[in-house]
Write a protein that holds these residues in place. Structure first.
Motif, mmCIF file in Angstrom:
data_model
loop_
_atom_site.group_PDB
_atom_site.id
_atom_site.type_symbol
_atom_site.label_atom_id
_atom_site.label_comp_id
_atom_site.label_asym_id
_atom_site.label_seq_id
_atom_site.Cartn_x
_atom_site.Cartn_y
_atom_site.Cartn_z
ATOM 1 N N PHE A 1 14.990 -2.212 12.174
ATOM 2 C CA PHE A 1 15.255 -2.527 13.577
ATOM 3 C C PHE A 1 16.305 -3.629 13.709
ATOM 4 N N LEU A 2 16.345 -4.560 12.734
ATOM 5 C CA LEU A 2 17.375 -5.591 12.785
ATOM 6 C C LEU A 2 18.752 -4.969 12.563
ATOM 7 N N VAL A 3 18.826 -4.027 11.637
ATOM 8 C CA VAL A 3 20.096 -3.340 11.393
ATOM 9 C C VAL A 3 20.521 -2.549 12.631
ATOM 10 N N GLU A 4 19.560 -1.949 13.339
ATOM 11 C CA GLU A 4 19.900 -1.241 14.575
ATOM 12 C C GLU A 4 20.530 -2.196 15.585
ATOM 13 N N ALA A 5 19.924 -3.378 15.737
ATOM 14 C CA ALA A 5 20.454 -4.343 16.701
ATOM 15 C C ALA A 5 21.846 -4.818 16.283
ATOM 16 N N VAL A 6 21.999 -5.134 14.996
ATOM 17 C CA VAL A 6 23.298 -5.598 14.513
ATOM 18 C C VAL A 6 24.340 -4.479 14.623
ATOM 19 N N THR A 7 23.914 -3.246 14.343
ATOM 20 C CA THR A 7 24.841 -2.114 14.451
ATOM 21 C C THR A 7 25.338 -1.958 15.884
ATOM 22 N N VAL A 8 24.421 -2.074 16.844
ATOM 23 C CA VAL A 8 24.821 -2.008 18.257
ATOM 24 C C VAL A 8 25.824 -3.115 18.570
ATOM 25 N N ALA A 9 25.515 -4.331 18.102
ATOM 26 C CA ALA A 9 26.393 -5.458 18.395
ATOM 27 C C ALA A 9 27.759 -5.287 17.737
ATOM 28 N N LEU A 10 27.771 -4.814 16.484
ATOM 29 C CA LEU A 10 29.043 -4.644 15.787
ATOM 30 C C LEU A 10 29.874 -3.516 16.404
ATOM 31 N N ARG B 1 7.292 -0.989 3.765
ATOM 32 C CA ARG B 1 6.876 -2.380 3.802
ATOM 33 C C ARG B 1 7.302 -3.015 5.126
ATOM 34 N N ALA B 2 6.645 -4.128 5.476
ATOM 35 C CA ALA B 2 7.000 -4.835 6.714
ATOM 36 C C ALA B 2 8.466 -5.244 6.692
ATOM 37 N N ALA B 3 8.958 -5.668 5.519
ATOM 38 C CA ALA B 3 10.367 -6.080 5.434
ATOM 39 C C ALA B 3 11.297 -4.913 5.697
ATOM 40 N N GLN B 4 10.899 -3.703 5.268
ATOM 41 C CA GLN B 4 11.747 -2.533 5.499
ATOM 42 C C GLN B 4 11.759 -2.142 6.970
ATOM 43 N N ILE B 5 10.609 -2.247 7.639
ATOM 44 C CA ILE B 5 10.561 -1.979 9.084
ATOM 45 C C ILE B 5 11.408 -3.013 9.822
ATOM 46 N N ARG B 6 11.250 -4.271 9.433
ATOM 47 C CA ARG B 6 12.016 -5.337 10.083
ATOM 48 C C ARG B 6 13.514 -5.123 9.876
ATOM 49 N N GLY C 1 18.354 -9.613 17.963
ATOM 50 C CA GLY C 1 17.657 -8.462 17.399
ATOM 51 C C GLY C 1 16.481 -8.841 16.529
ATOM 52 N N TYR C 2 16.398 -10.128 16.154
ATOM 53 C CA TYR C 2 15.341 -10.523 15.224
ATOM 54 C C TYR C 2 13.958 -10.439 15.861
ATOM 55 N N ILE C 3 13.843 -10.839 17.115
ATOM 56 C CA ILE C 3 12.528 -10.844 17.767
ATOM 57 C C ILE C 3 11.939 -9.434 17.859
ATOM 58 N N PRO C 4 12.698 -8.430 18.357
ATOM 59 C CA PRO C 4 12.139 -7.068 18.354
ATOM 60 C C PRO C 4 11.850 -6.559 16.950
ATOM 61 N N ALA C 5 12.708 -6.905 15.980
ATOM 62 C CA ALA C 5 12.480 -6.443 14.603
ATOM 63 C C ALA C 5 11.199 -7.036 14.041
ATOM 64 N N ARG C 6 10.978 -8.294 14.314
ATOM 65 C CA ARG C 6 9.752 -8.930 13.826
ATOM 66 C C ARG C 6 8.523 -8.339 14.511
#
Length: 652
Positions: free
Chosen positions: A578-587, A570-575, A633-638
């Protein structure tokens, strides 16, 4: 009964008047022209046609990867056009299985991981997912190759992996787009045998090909030409449909399960691009480490300053009227402007200024407030180390000419001129018209709670004559060039000697303790501002780095996104992925930055520098890292979630 019989006889797929057009600038190209087609459950259908005939476009529409321009598409009696994106994803996940000409396997994943990919978007537990994928790969003769990556497999083996992936969630309908096009003849025969076997097991197989020999393996051949159905021929009689074995289901995973799988996927993707990930982490690591170390060092330095000032005094001397220990000194008229001029002639004196203060009423166009008015010299900013934020302070010439000009504090500017820039505006002070020429920088509350910004400065000559009606001073502030204890004592002695000579008696008092807390507060504000700037820089730099790398990642992994959408993400799962990837990098950057910052601070402390360790700066820095990943990370995830599946699959 009649209604039940009608539902039983309903074809699995029914399309009527289906058209598809593509708009390229002003040019409209119609690919499909009014297609009418029924496909029953268990059919083995080959859609054959030359390149450009529209067969792949038709397959994408049948597989809910694309939408028609017009016409109706019914799947098991339900109108597909009325389904939202999540319902279409569920349909792709539970009913369809795709076998592509170019395999479309994830290059960094093993055959086992590729096969179980569709089940990763269902509620199936991981152990069941692994077991089913192993079962399918073993059934397809890949038991010895399931832990190899696609680059380590032959074309025929890769196509078998894609078939296993198509069957992972049941694969009621197998959509095979040129499945033998990239294979040698022997591998092609093996794949066609597998598709025939799947048809016999009850799967509905829709085969897209340009090769009539390949199409001959199907029970039914539909030939397309220029977007029209040219012929629809059955090679064999209709067999009794045998329902295929039920798949494991396609229940919706819980948000927690989705998040956990997204974290695993994110870590896998980051590990595959370890060098780029390290460069992305660098900006966050440096920023977070700088905030923590600077806070600890800055607070230690501030404490040192406070201790030092408390020990040796300030560089300011304050002269009050009245003999030592005399009460009511504000009414004593012993200090005059000539005393200030004489003090300014002494050596090592940076500046001496009079201060004649009192509360007065300010008025401006209906606004009315009371504030402290301070009549002083033009050297006041130098003496008190208090800068003008914008505009200018009055000059010696303004004092000589008794100019009615004023410089106001931030509180006065905000309250008296809330709707405009105060520079050049006029106001009444006790019914005397003054023009505002400057606004002082913000000082905040004094140690005893008084708002230091609620003040107006006017030339001493003007204030003493037109506002206060007196020449004697409330106090004199003397700034010494150095806060060195010896220099301060020398300056104190010189001022005392001078005033004693001028007055003949000791009708004054000199104190040098009044600005200790003020100086410490100023130091604290300066350090806070510095650290705030560092925090903002770390957030911006780190955020830009994360956003850039994630945008690059989305571009590079467009086909991967298309594959994931094709298998039912689903779109939410794709979003979320990638959002988790960005947050993971930041964390990760935050954790490393916290460790580095604490380490740097400890090393500095070993050299004798004073540092203050506190939990607040660590929490703040780590929180900034988290918000960096979340916001940037939200913009690339969206963007990833909004990709069109067909265009994503076609990306190189």
């Amino acid at each position: 009964m009649a209604k039940q019989e009608q539902q039983t006889n309903e074809p699995m797929i029914r399309i009527r008047g289906l058209t598809k057009s593509y708009q390229t600038g002003p040019i409209n190209t119609q690919v499909l022209h009014g297609i009418d087609l029924d496909i029953d459950a268990g059919d083995f259908v080959a859609i054959v046609g030359s390149s450009g005939s529209g067969k792949s476009t038709l397959m994408n529409i049948l597989g809910c990867l694309d939408k028609p321009t017009s016409g109706e598409y019914y799947f098991q009696g339900q109108k597909v056009a009325e389904m939202d994106t999540d319902e279409l994803a569920k349909l792709r996940r539970s009913a369809f299985g795709f076998v592509f000409q170019q395999y479309n396997l994830l290059g960094g994943a093993t055959a086992l991981a590729n096969a179980e990919l569709p089940a990763g978007y269902t509620s199936m537990p991981s152990d069941e997912r692994h077991a089913r994928a192993e079962q399918l790969l073993t059934r397809l003769g890949l038991e010895e190759r399931m832990h190899h990556k696609p680059s380590e497999l032959s074309g025929g083996q890769q196509q078998r992996v894609s078939i296993a992936r198509a069957l992972m969630n049941g694969g009621e309908i197998i959509l095979a787009d040129e499945p033998t096009g990239a294979l040698d003849s022997q591998s092609g025969k093996e794949v066609m045998a597998l598709l025939q076997d799947l048809s016999k097991q009850g799967h509905t197989v829709i085969l897209i090909t340009h090769d009539h020999e390949v199409a001959a393996h199907a029970d039914r051949v539909i030939e397309l030409k220029d977007g029209h159905i040219l012929s629809d021929t059955r090679n064999r009689d209709v067999r009794a449909h045998v329902a295929p074995a039920k798949g494991p289901g396609s229940g919706q995973p819980s948000p927690l399960m989705d998040a956990g799988r997204s974290v695993i996927t994110a870590l896998t993707a980051l590990r595959q691009n370890i060098f780029r990930t390290a460069l992305t982490l660098l900006g966050i690591v440096i920023g977070v480490a700088a905030v923590i170390s600077m806070l600890a060092i800055g607070q230690g330095a501030r404490q040192d300053v406070v201790d030092r000032i408390s020990a040796m005094g300030s560089n300011l001397l304050t002269v009050f009227p009245g003999a030592p220990n005399q009460r009511g000194r504000w009414s004593v008229a012993t200090l005059v402007p000539e005393d200030v001029d004489a003090i300014n002639e002494l050596p090592n004196i940076l500046a001496a200024v009079p201060e004649l203060t009192g509360n007065r009423t300010l008025r401006r166009s209906g606004f009315d407030k009371e504030a402290q008015v301070n009549a002083t010299y033009h050297k006041f900013p130098l003496a008190r180390q208090w800068d003008v934020e914008y505009g200018s302070f009055f000059t010696q010439e303004d004092e000589d000419l008794y100019a009615t000009v004023a410089v106001i504090g931030k509180t006065v500017a905000t309250q008296l001129f809330p709707d405009r820039d105060p520079l050049g505006e006029v106001m009444l002070i006790n019914n005397v018209l003054f023009r505002v020429i400057g606004v002082m920088s913000e000082r905040g509350a004094s140690p005893w709670g008084q708002d230091q910004d609620d003040v107006v400065f006017v030339p001493y000559s003007t204030g003493s004559l037109r506002l206060f009606g007196q020449r004697f001073l409330r106090n004199v502030t003397v700034a010494v060039e150095s806060s060195d204890p010896i220099m301060m004592q020398n300056a104190n002695d010189e001022v005392h000697r001078l005033l004693l000579e001028r007055h003949g008696v000791e009708d004054f008092q000199i104190r040098n303790m009044a600005s200790i807390i003020e100086t410490a507060t100023e130091t604290q504000n300066t350090m806070t501002l510095l650290l705030g700037v560092i925090a903002v820089i770390s957030l911006v730099v780190g955020g830009i780095g994360v956003m850039n790398i994630m945008l690059v990642s989305v571009t590079e992994r467009t086909r991967e996104i298309g594959i994931r959408m094709a298998v039912g993400a689903r779109a939410a799962q794709i979003r979320m992925q990638f959002l988790v990837e960005a947050v993971t990098v930041a964390l990760l950057g935050g954790l490393i930055g916290v460790s580095l910052g604490l380490g740097i601070t400890w090393v500095i402390s070993t050299f004798g520098s004073s540092v203050v360790f506190a939990a607040g700066p660590v929490i703040m820095a780590f929180g900034c890292a988290f918000l960096t990943g979340l916001i940037f990370g939200y913009i690339p995830a969206r963007k990833a979630a909004q990709l069109d599946p067909v265009q994503a699959l076609a990306s190189e």
